[in-house]
Write an enzyme that holds these catalytic residues in place. Structure first.
Site, PDB file in Angstrom:
ATOM      1  N   GLU A 182     -37.054 -17.084 -37.609  1.00  0.00           N
ATOM      2  CA  GLU A 182     -37.094 -18.384 -38.291  1.00  0.00           C
ATOM      3  C   GLU A 182     -38.234 -18.422 -39.300  1.00  0.00           C
ATOM      4  OE1 GLU A 182     -36.026 -22.054 -36.402  1.00  0.00           O
ATOM      5  OE2 GLU A 182     -37.988 -22.904 -36.846  1.00  0.00           O
TER       6      GLU A 182
ATOM      7  N   ARG B  96     -48.056 -27.936 -73.063  1.00  0.00           N
ATOM      8  CA  ARG B  96     -48.591 -29.302 -73.070  1.00  0.00           C
ATOM      9  C   ARG B  96     -49.994 -29.297 -73.694  1.00  0.00           C
ATOM     10  NH1 ARG B  96     -48.070 -34.903 -72.599  1.00  0.00           N
ATOM     11  NH2 ARG B  96     -49.691 -35.786 -71.263  1.00  0.00           N
TER      12      ARG B  96
ATOM     13  N   GLN C  13     -60.408 -24.668 -67.931  1.00  0.00           N
ATOM     14  CA  GLN C  13     -60.620 -23.906 -66.698  1.00  0.00           C
ATOM     15  C   GLN C  13     -60.208 -24.690 -65.444  1.00  0.00           C
ATOM     16  OE1 GLN C  13     -64.641 -22.467 -66.091  1.00  0.00           O
ATOM     17  NE2 GLN C  13     -63.853 -20.472 -65.462  1.00  0.00           N
TER      18      GLN C  13
END
Lengths: 380, 85
Positions: free
Chosen positions: A242, A268, A279
């Protein structure tokens, strides 16, 4: 570094196409928690559900690493995070324990349905008073002739509302003892079995979940999966699979998210320059990258160790903790990188946060994984 | 040192450090008496796999096989001779 073959790459590409198709309407279905029946039809046709199972049952006979690689592709392309979760739940809940511990007769009877996806699987483990402490479960199974009689209730049953078969873990011995639990395959139409209504939840909304009630359910003793009292060991095996299969999907999701964040950070502009040149933003992206690569290493290294028949009890706990926490950190960072757009539901970024929180809880919480690692170190 | 002695020493060192190896009866029920709990069982199986080079993932495992030092020894013997069932 694993060198994937052309065949493996082809399988992954097919899973990626499937994931993209299923995820198209994810934003519409998330608020209502609608499971993609169309997606399930597609995944059934693809053969993906039978990947790790023998060809004699209709499976593809793929090895663990190939199965993971393909599921990683599904996670990378599918924006409906709940759907792959239902897929992996189906595979690991019934198929994996049957393949490893089931009798020849049980395998013959049920594995074809697992592979074909005609019988959706779920497992019923957690209880209202027994979550992390599964050995404290109260659901009992009492031998009565050639049947066991099951009584009790289960919480948080993923796939519960849509499942046809349930792998139910019930107490057959002294509470708390390692040999107290036995695993049973129970069919949905068994008299006395009641599936609760779908429960609303924070994330993974399109993967339906419910409670399960067992009121004098008679199950043939031959439907025990593994030996009586071996339920804890069955579950340990199931959890290894799982964690590897569910969280490799998260790795794919993280890869996609990182790519989108880098693209956004380069395009952007604020203050006349791409936000990625700041940074404070690039550091977030670097941390996301580290999360991806660390997760990949733990997932595939642990899988290789498991395939090599090595003991991975500690490795699995570390893997689960590392990947689930990296996925949550990555999802939160993405909201920050996208800013206001990340916070709006219409862009789907915030949904990943809600989904990722689940990963730090299901399959053993982050806290219990630390406890498990400590226990394996002999620390109590 | 015999294998059963080695298993006894390991069980005492890991799970019952308050007693001496010669005080642990080979038939003492480790599970019913709470010496080995569920996570302890995983540790024990992991150790057996590594120490005796057994592919434990391939065996039809049950807690019963690890109930006592003698049962553990019998499991290892069977595993080494017959391999996975």
């Amino acid at each position: 570094m694993i060198n994937w073959t052309d065949e493996q790459r082809t399988l992954r590409a097919a899973a990626a196409d499937l994931g993209a198709a299923v995820g198209k309407d994810h934003l519409e279905r998330d608020p209502t928690g609608e499971f993609s029946r169309t997606g399930w039809t597609l995944v059934r046709e693809s053969g993906l559900l039978g990947m790790p199972f023998g060809t004699e049952y209709g499976g593809l006979g793929a090895d663990l690493l190939t199965t993971m690689y393909v599921l990683e592709g599904l996670g990378e392309s599918c924006r409906d995070g709940g759907f792959p979760f239902s897929v992996t739940t189906h595979v690991v809940s019934t198929g994996i324990p049957l393949q490893r511990f089931g009798s020849a007769e049980l395998k013959q009877r049920y594995l074809p349905g697992v592979c074909a996806g005609s019988a959706i699987g779920a497992h019923a483990i957690s209880e209202p008073d027994a979550g992390s402490d599964m050995m404290a479960m109260r659901t009992t199974a009492v031998l009565d002739g050639d049947h066991y009689v099951l009584n009790g209730s289960k919480s948080f049953v993923s796939n519960g509302p849509i499942a046809d078969t349930f792998m139910v873990y019930a107490r057959t011995g002294t509470p708390g003892a390692p040999d107290a639990i036995t695993t049973f395959l129970v069919e949905r139409d068994s008299p006395g079995l009641h599936v609760g209504s779908p429960m609303s939840k924070m994330g993974l909304r399109t993967s339906p979940l419910s409670e399960l009630f067992l009121d004098g359910v008679r199950v043939p003793a031959t439907n025990a999966v593994g030996r009586p009292g071996a339920g804890f060991l069955v579950l340990d095996h199931v959890m290894k699979w799982e964690i590897l299969l569910s969280f490799v999907v998260n790795l794919g999701e993280m890869e996609h998210r990182l790519r989108e964040c880098v693209r956004h950070a380069r395009s952007r502009k604020q203050f006349g320059q791409p936000i990625g040149s700041f940074q404070a933003v690039s550091t977030k992206l670097v941390d996301m990258r580290i999360g991806v690569e660390t997760s990949r290493k733990w997932l595939y290294d642990t899988a290789e160790k498991l395939v090599a028949r090595k003991n991975v009890t500690t490795d699995i706990a570390i893997t689960k903790l590392v990947v689930s926490e990296a996925n949550l950190a990555s999802a939160l960072a993405a909201v920050q990188v996208f800013g206001g757009y990340g916070y709006m539901t219409e862009y789907g970024v915030e949904k990943d946060v809600r989904n990722a929180v689940a990963g730090t809880i299901y399959s053993g919480t982050t806290e219990i994984q630390r406890q498990r690692i400590a226990a394996m170190m002999g620390l109590g | 040192m015999s294998r059963i002695d080695e298993i006894t020493r390991h069980v005492v060192a890991e799970f019952a450090p308050d007693i001496r190896a010669d005080e642990l009866d080979a038939d003492y029920d480790l599970l019913a008496n709470g010496v080995v709990d569920s996570l302890g069982l995983l540790r024990l199986i992991g150790w057996l796999g590594e120490r005796f080079d057994l592919p434990v993932e391939d065996f039809d495992l049950a807690p019963e096989q690890f109930r006592s030092v003698r049962a553990i020894d019998a499991f290892v013997e069977s595993a080494l001779v017959k391999g996975p069932a």
